[in-house]
Design an enzyme around this catalytic site. Structure first.
Site, short mmCIF file in Angstrom:
data_model
loop_
_atom_site.label_atom_id
_atom_site.label_comp_id
_atom_site.label_asym_id
_atom_site.label_seq_id
_atom_site.Cartn_x
_atom_site.Cartn_y
_atom_site.Cartn_z
N LEU A 43 -9.91 -0.70 -6.45
CA LEU A 43 -8.64 0.08 -6.23
C LEU A 43 -8.18 0.00 -7.73
CD1 LEU A 43 -6.68 0.95 -4.21
CD2 LEU A 43 -5.91 -1.56 -3.99
N ASP A 44 -7.77 1.20 -8.04
CA ASP A 44 -7.50 1.54 -9.41
C ASP A 44 -6.36 0.53 -9.73
OD1 ASP A 44 -9.36 3.50 -9.78
OD2 ASP A 44 -8.09 4.93 -9.00
#
Length: 179
Positions: A43-44
């Protein structure tokens, strides 16, 4: 076997160390998570929401690998006011630089009741914003952001709400629960 659902805050890396940056950026090590678990997928840093952590390699592979097509649902605040016609390419698959995406589920939604983001999203009085719920079954790098940009509605905020049948429901920002 340990499996955790973690509500990752904005600005936190989805890993326990940050060897690439000369300055320290927040990582998972700052959240008192049990030893031996690893993120099942990414998840960035500039995205928030559900991150599944596990010590089970088979589960991690199943959730991370595109061949299993695990659905992941995102609540996306976009700049502008997309119509159903604007969302249609998301539902049929659209061409990105790395190829055609699989069809996604996409629908306009009312603004969800979420925690406040720190820092807050930049608002512009002259440009409206809208919320879209998008479910994908692959997981390319920054895919949802790139899909929204490709149809002309850049992301302002991206929150992963669910992975498979697991959701963020009842998990506060920066908190986790065991499943």
């Amino acid at each position: 076997m340990t499996t955790l659902l973690f509500n990752k805050p904005f600005g936190v890396l989805s890993q326990f160390t940050d060897a690439k940056s000369p300055t320290e950026r927040p990582t998972l090590s700052g959240f008192d998570l049990p030893k031996g678990v690893y993120a099942a997928g990414r998840l960035d840093r500039d995205s928030e929401g559900l991150l599944v952590l596990t010590d089970n390699g088979k589960l991690q592979a199943k959730l991370s690998s595109p061949k299993f097509k695990t659905p992941k649902t995102y609540l996306v605040q976009v700049e502008g006011a997309p119509t159903e016609t604007d969302l249609a390419p998301l539902r049929t698959g659209l061409k990105l630089k790395d190829g055609l995406t699989l069809p996604a589920k996409a629908r306009l939604i009312d603004p969800p009741e979420l925690w406040l983001r720190d820092p807050p999203v930049r608002y512009r009085k002259s440009v409206p914003d809208s919320w879209v719920e998008i479910t994908i079954t692959e997981g390319r790098n920054r895919q949802v952001r790139r899909m929204c940009a490709a149809i002309g509605f850049p992301c302002l905020r991206l929150v992963r709400w669910s992975v498979g049948s697991w959701t963020l429901d009842g998990i506060g920002q920066g908190n986790w629960k065991s499943v």
